[in-house]
Design an enzyme around this catalytic site. Structure first.
Site, mmCIF file in Angstrom:
data_model
loop_
_atom_site.group_PDB
_atom_site.id
_atom_site.type_symbol
_atom_site.label_atom_id
_atom_site.label_comp_id
_atom_site.label_asym_id
_atom_site.label_seq_id
_atom_site.Cartn_x
_atom_site.Cartn_y
_atom_site.Cartn_z
ATOM 1 N N ARG A 185 26.368 -76.972 26.230
ATOM 2 C CA ARG A 185 24.829 -77.157 25.883
ATOM 3 C C ARG A 185 24.397 -75.931 25.151
ATOM 4 O O ARG A 185 23.607 -74.995 25.480
ATOM 5 C CB ARG A 185 24.408 -76.679 27.479
ATOM 6 C CG ARG A 185 24.904 -77.482 28.523
ATOM 7 C CD ARG A 185 24.188 -79.215 27.776
ATOM 8 N NE ARG A 185 25.044 -80.078 29.470
ATOM 9 C CZ ARG A 185 24.406 -81.163 28.896
ATOM 10 N NH1 ARG A 185 24.686 -81.743 27.612
ATOM 11 N NH2 ARG A 185 25.517 -82.475 29.636
ATOM 12 N N ASN A 227 32.440 -74.753 33.852
ATOM 13 C CA ASN A 227 33.791 -76.022 33.650
ATOM 14 C C ASN A 227 34.311 -75.443 33.094
ATOM 15 O O ASN A 227 35.278 -75.393 31.918
ATOM 16 C CB ASN A 227 32.924 -77.108 33.089
ATOM 17 C CG ASN A 227 31.746 -77.978 33.982
ATOM 18 O OD1 ASN A 227 31.696 -77.932 34.991
ATOM 19 N ND2 ASN A 227 30.971 -78.011 33.095
ATOM 20 N N GLU A 308 29.876 -81.366 39.583
ATOM 21 C CA GLU A 308 30.272 -82.756 38.639
ATOM 22 C C GLU A 308 32.183 -82.297 38.068
ATOM 23 O O GLU A 308 32.455 -81.750 36.879
ATOM 24 C CB GLU A 308 29.818 -81.828 37.817
ATOM 25 C CG GLU A 308 28.068 -82.037 38.068
ATOM 26 C CD GLU A 308 27.436 -80.760 37.106
ATOM 27 O OE1 GLU A 308 27.515 -80.312 36.372
ATOM 28 O OE2 GLU A 308 25.714 -81.506 36.515
ATOM 29 N N ARG A 341 27.898 -69.487 42.928
ATOM 30 C CA ARG A 341 27.233 -71.132 42.622
ATOM 31 C C ARG A 341 26.582 -72.045 43.005
ATOM 32 O O ARG A 341 27.916 -72.800 44.399
ATOM 33 C CB ARG A 341 27.755 -71.694 40.798
ATOM 34 C CG ARG A 341 27.490 -70.867 39.801
ATOM 35 C CD ARG A 341 27.883 -71.957 38.690
ATOM 36 N NE ARG A 341 26.723 -71.784 37.365
ATOM 37 C CZ ARG A 341 26.640 -72.971 37.410
ATOM 38 N NH1 ARG A 341 27.848 -74.562 37.438
ATOM 39 N NH2 ARG A 341 25.727 -73.220 36.583
ATOM 40 N N ARG A 353 19.332 -85.306 45.254
ATOM 41 C CA ARG A 353 19.705 -84.341 45.226
ATOM 42 C C ARG A 353 19.711 -83.016 45.802
ATOM 43 O O ARG A 353 20.020 -81.827 45.249
ATOM 44 C CB ARG A 353 20.581 -84.933 43.721
ATOM 45 C CG ARG A 353 21.222 -84.130 43.136
ATOM 46 C CD ARG A 353 21.590 -83.638 41.854
ATOM 47 N NE ARG A 353 21.702 -82.940 40.726
ATOM 48 C CZ ARG A 353 21.775 -83.611 38.807
ATOM 49 N NH1 ARG A 353 21.398 -84.186 38.927
ATOM 50 N NH2 ARG A 353 21.097 -82.164 38.850
ATOM 51 N N ASP A 382 17.542 -78.896 38.166
ATOM 52 C CA ASP A 382 18.760 -78.242 36.734
ATOM 53 C C ASP A 382 17.821 -77.615 36.394
ATOM 54 O O ASP A 382 17.742 -79.326 34.231
ATOM 55 C CB ASP A 382 19.672 -79.534 36.878
ATOM 56 C CG ASP A 382 20.803 -79.449 36.097
ATOM 57 O OD1 ASP A 382 21.198 -78.335 35.420
ATOM 58 O OD2 ASP A 382 21.651 -79.948 35.206
ATOM 59 N N GLU A 404 20.127 -67.277 38.645
ATOM 60 C CA GLU A 404 20.560 -67.839 37.540
ATOM 61 C C GLU A 404 19.160 -69.295 36.677
ATOM 62 O O GLU A 404 19.128 -69.888 37.200
ATOM 63 C CB GLU A 404 21.189 -69.161 37.843
ATOM 64 C CG GLU A 404 21.955 -70.041 35.830
ATOM 65 C CD GLU A 404 23.375 -70.949 36.484
ATOM 66 O OE1 GLU A 404 23.892 -70.071 37.900
ATOM 67 O OE2 GLU A 404 23.773 -71.454 36.322
ATOM 68 N N GLU A 410 18.682 -76.739 26.872
ATOM 69 C CA GLU A 410 18.895 -77.921 27.537
ATOM 70 C C GLU A 410 18.328 -79.354 27.311
ATOM 71 O O GLU A 410 18.317 -80.511 27.029
ATOM 72 C CB GLU A 410 19.735 -77.608 28.397
ATOM 73 C CG GLU A 410 20.960 -79.044 29.202
ATOM 74 C CD GLU A 410 21.407 -79.168 29.897
ATOM 75 O OE1 GLU A 410 21.766 -78.158 30.867
ATOM 76 O OE2 GLU A 410 22.019 -80.191 30.800
ATOM 77 N N HIS A 538 13.523 -84.935 34.741
ATOM 78 C CA HIS A 538 14.638 -85.838 34.901
ATOM 79 C C HIS A 538 14.695 -87.136 33.640
ATOM 80 O O HIS A 538 15.199 -88.368 34.881
ATOM 81 C CB HIS A 538 15.952 -85.911 35.538
ATOM 82 C CG HIS A 538 17.209 -86.157 35.674
ATOM 83 N ND1 HIS A 538 17.502 -87.202 34.949
ATOM 84 C CD2 HIS A 538 18.341 -84.733 35.806
ATOM 85 C CE1 HIS A 538 19.542 -86.691 34.958
ATOM 86 N NE2 HIS A 538 18.721 -86.010 35.327
HETATM 87 C C1 BDP Z 1 23.898 -78.866 33.510
HETATM 88 C C2 BDP Z 1 24.680 -79.065 32.503
HETATM 89 C C3 BDP Z 1 26.133 -79.460 32.283
HETATM 90 C C4 BDP Z 1 26.340 -77.877 33.387
HETATM 91 C C5 BDP Z 1 25.758 -77.960 34.825
HETATM 92 C C6 BDP Z 1 26.468 -76.349 35.423
HETATM 93 O O1 BDP Z 1 24.429 -80.546 32.520
HETATM 94 O O2 BDP Z 1 26.400 -78.989 31.379
HETATM 95 O O3 BDP Z 1 27.980 -78.138 33.700
HETATM 96 O O4 BDP Z 1 23.964 -77.952 34.307
HETATM 97 O O5 BDP Z 1 24.921 -75.882 35.609
HETATM 98 O O6 BDP Z 1 22.650 -78.211 33.659
HETATM 99 O O7 BDP Z 1 27.067 -76.572 35.690
#
Ligand code: BDP
Length: 717
Positions: A185, A227, A308, A341, A353, A382, A404, A410, A538
């Site tokens: 991002r 990640n 994720e 987190r 969700r 998100d 956060e 993004e 979204h």
């Molecule tokens: C989302 C993003 C993704 C991130 C995720 C996160 O699309 O790339 O890894 O959040 O916060 O907004 O972990």
């Protein structure tokens, strides 16, 4: 007489130089431009101070302060003034710790001095001197930047009397940077962390990054993607990370790393990463010890788990508290923190969700060790253009929560749209959770005053990359800047922040500042109108999230589609989150529920977030839902065009380079706003089955075109 003559000669030369110097500006210097004074009067006034500085004491931070004064003076006077910086104590500017203050001052200002905390400072004009004082070196650095800001924004120095302490202890950036230098991002080039050249080469950009952050009081940074790659915890990378930490130390910035939960298995072949397994616990303890050998003041870990595809305690039937406490126990002897987190949601979409984080964490309130902070995104989904605040903020009195925010855009036009994020953040910070009755704002949760949290923290997902101007869009620098100012004090007025940023970054010209500030303050609601009006969310294109994609459906999981969220059909549109639907609303305090439970009284800004509404429903505005939606999309496009025209009206007030850059991006923004409007209205019109209301322009292309629009290599994934 002769000195007066020399002085006049100096100013004459200075202004000749000013006139004949090219004004190209690539934006690299951010808000620390230290641009030359624009009038004789200003130059005269500040010359007296900047030519005579006393810096008392010695430390690496003092060296940084001295360099900053030199740099600033060089900029203000185009290299024609080198300040005298000594430790005599007689300078017109006096910088030093409280313990070094002359007795006369420390006695007379005892009350004020006692109020200065570990990271605070006092700026004070006393008997012809500007005093910058603090308890600790880092406070002196913050005070120095505050003084330089006062000069950049042309404040009078003989009126200074400013005592500042940050409201939040840890003010952080989270970089989603991969070790191969791609940035998740990220829309401003590659990662600024050049791991290959580390530890031996400390790029100048790291130092300028540290300066910019210190100028805002940002005192922590996590430099790797959530990640996470376990490799960063190996000696090869720890040595590199240590070099960065060493470079940042004089600027008061602590280094954090992201920890991959399965690291013990990946790095040392343990058969499990179960948090209750003694061998796993021992592994993390050894690892923490090893890290502190490299980085003695290591900040701690940021962790994304069970989300994720990231591994986590769920893999072993354990809770998020078990997972967080495993790492917390390992860091505890060294004073490190775990930022765990709350962005946790299941692979299988068992419920709405937006409900899952609360369901998971609320029962764990009070079960975390006391060096854990739970890191919560501003909204329950998100980082959408507009979301109601995350219900966890009203629900965790026994567990420190940190905010956060996402500074990178993004979901907000990425690198080419001008959207002042401070407006979005302020909306969230001011939101009332009612956790302890009226006035329990999120700011008060974060600054610890509501629940007396032991630790307080805030973070922003960085928008920084290798682009020459750091952030891609020149105005995205304002988001980094505003984030830092709000992190220092979430109660700060965002109009003031915008004004300061504009003056420091571009010019103090009054017409420029008021016009650009007006654009900034309106830009967020304009973007919401042309992207996701009325609480839509979204509906971006799949995966890279650039541009509209309300038709996105199917695929691996429901809650990564647009149709799951808007649920449009001939009967209406919207996600019912009241008790008749997913009941996500129940996660808020009853006083908050009251604002949103009734379709009739819910603010139109959140309407389709909480309610499913028939197309013909007449809304409080007097329009039917369909009309209101279409008019808002149109209003957004007109807003973007208005931004463009306003910007054009201030041509000539700043350098051509940055002016032209912003102008070309505004052109993109207008055409993408039209794209959003046309694509979304054509798509939703299939269900509403009504014509566009008067005043809404007809789309240029048909729906098939927008749905088939092809994109290649969108950055950031
Ligand atoms: C989302 C993003 C993704 C991130 C995720 C996160 O699309 O790339 O890894 O959040 O916060 O907004 O972990």
């Amino acid at each position: 007489m002769f000195t007066r003559f020399l002085k006049s000669l100096f100013f004459a030369c200075f202004f000749v130089l000013l006139v004949f110097t090219a004004t190209a500006n690539d934006g690299y210097k951010l808000w620390l431009q230290y641009a030359p004074f624009e009038t004789h009067t200003e130059a005269h006034y500040y010359h007296e101070y900047l030519s005579d500085i006393s810096l008392v004491g010695q430390s690496p931070t003092h060296e940084v302060i001295s360099k900053e004064f030199q740099l600033a003076t060089e900029g203000f006077f185009k290299g024609s003034l080198t300040p005298r910086i000594d430790s005599s104590g007689n300078g017109k500017i006096w910088v030093g710790k409280i313990s070094d203050l002359p007795v006369k001052i420390s006695r007379s200002f005892k009350d004020q001095l006692e109020k200065i905390g570990d990271q605070g400072y006092l700026l004070l004009y006393v008997s012809g001197q500007v005093i910058v004082t603090a308890k600790k070196d880092v406070g002196l650095l913050y005070g120095t930047f505050a003084l330089l800001k006062a000069i950049q924004t042309r404040e009078r120095l003989d009126e200074l009397d400013r005592l500042e302490n940050p409201k939040i202890q840890t003010r952080m950036l989270n970089h989603w940077d991969n070790l191969n230098r791609t940035v998740e991002r990220g829309y401003a080039g590659f990662s600024i962390w050049n791991w290959h050249r580390l530890p031996n080469h400390i790029d100048k950009q790291y130092i300028d990054y540290a300066r910019a952050n210190a100028s805002l009081g940002i005192n922590a940074t996590s430099i790797t993607n959530v990640n996470a790659n376990a490799l960063v915890l190996t000696p090869i990378y720890l040595e590199k990370a240590a070099a960065i930490a060493d470079a940042f130390r004089p600027y008061g910035i602590k280094l954090y790393l992201t920890a991959r939960f399965s690291a013990p298995m990946e790095l040392d072949k343990l058969p499990t990463a179960d948090p209750l397994d003694p061998a796993v616990q021992a592994w993390w303890k050894d690892k923490a010890k090893e890290i502190y050998e490299y980085i003695p003041d290591f900040g701690g870990f940021v962790v994304k788990a069970d989300s994720e595809g990231q591994p986590g305690p769920h893999n072993y039937g354990r809770t998020q508290a078990d997972g967080a406490n495993l790492l917390a126990e390992a860091l505890q002897p060294f004073g490190g923190l775990v930022m765990w987190r709350a962005f946790v949601y299941s692979e299988n979409t068992p419920t709405d969700r937006t409900k899952q984080a609360y369901d998971e964490f609320k029962p764990l309130d009070g079960k975390f060790l006391d060096n854990v902070i739970v890191q919560v995104k501003n909204g329950p989904l998100d980082f959408q253009p507009r979301e109601p605040f995350h219900p966890l903020f009203g629900a965790m009195p026994e567990t420190p929560l940190m905010m956060e925010f996402q500074i990178t855009k993004e979901y907000l036009g990425q690198d080419t749209h001008w959207v002042n994020l401070a407006s979005l953040w302020k909306e969230v910070l001011q939101a009332d959770t009612y956790a302890k009755g009226q006035g329990s704002t999120i700011s008060k949760v974060l600054d610890g005053s509501l629940h007396g949290y032991k630790h307080t923290a805030i973070t922003g997902v960085a928008n920084i990359g290798t682009d020459r101007n750091w952030t891609g869009h020149p105005t995205a620098q304002a988001d980094w800047y505003s984030y830092g100012r709000l992190a220092w004090d979430p109660h700060t007025d965002i109009g003031q922040i915008a004004e300061d940023w504009l003056k420091m970054t571009f010019t103090t010209d009054a017409t420029f500042v008021s016009t650009a500030k007006n654009i900034m303050l309106k830009s967020h609601s304009i973007a919401v109108d042309y992207m996701t009006p009325l609480g839509l969310h979204h509906i971006m294109a799949r995966s890279h999230h650039w541009g509209p994609g309300p038709w996105v459906t199917g695929g691996r999981r429901d809650d990564w589609t647009a149709t799951y969220y808007h649920r449009a059909s001939e009967d209406g549109i919207g996600f019912d989150r009241t008790s008749a639907g997913s009941n996500a609303l129940e996660q808020y305090n009853p006083a908050v529920q009251k604002q949103w439970q009734d379709l009739e009284s819910t603010s139109l800004d959140y309407l389709l977030w909480f309610h499913r509404v028939p197309w013909d429903k007449e809304l409080s505005s007097g329009n039917t839902l369909w009309m209101e939606m279409a008019l808002r999309y149109q209003r957004g496009v007109e807003g973007a065009r208005w931004m463009q025209a306003e910007w054009d009206s201030i041509e000539g007030k700043i350098d051509e380079e940055r002016f032209g850059h912003i102008r070309s991006f505004l052109k993109i923004q207008v055409s993408e706003a039209e794209w959003w409007r046309d694509a979304c209205l054509l798509y939703f019109q299939q269900f509403a089955q009504q014509p566009l209301p008067e005043g809404v322009e007809a789309p240029e292309k048909d729906l098939e075109y927008y749905m088939g629009f092809r994109r290649f290599f969108v950055p950031g994934i």
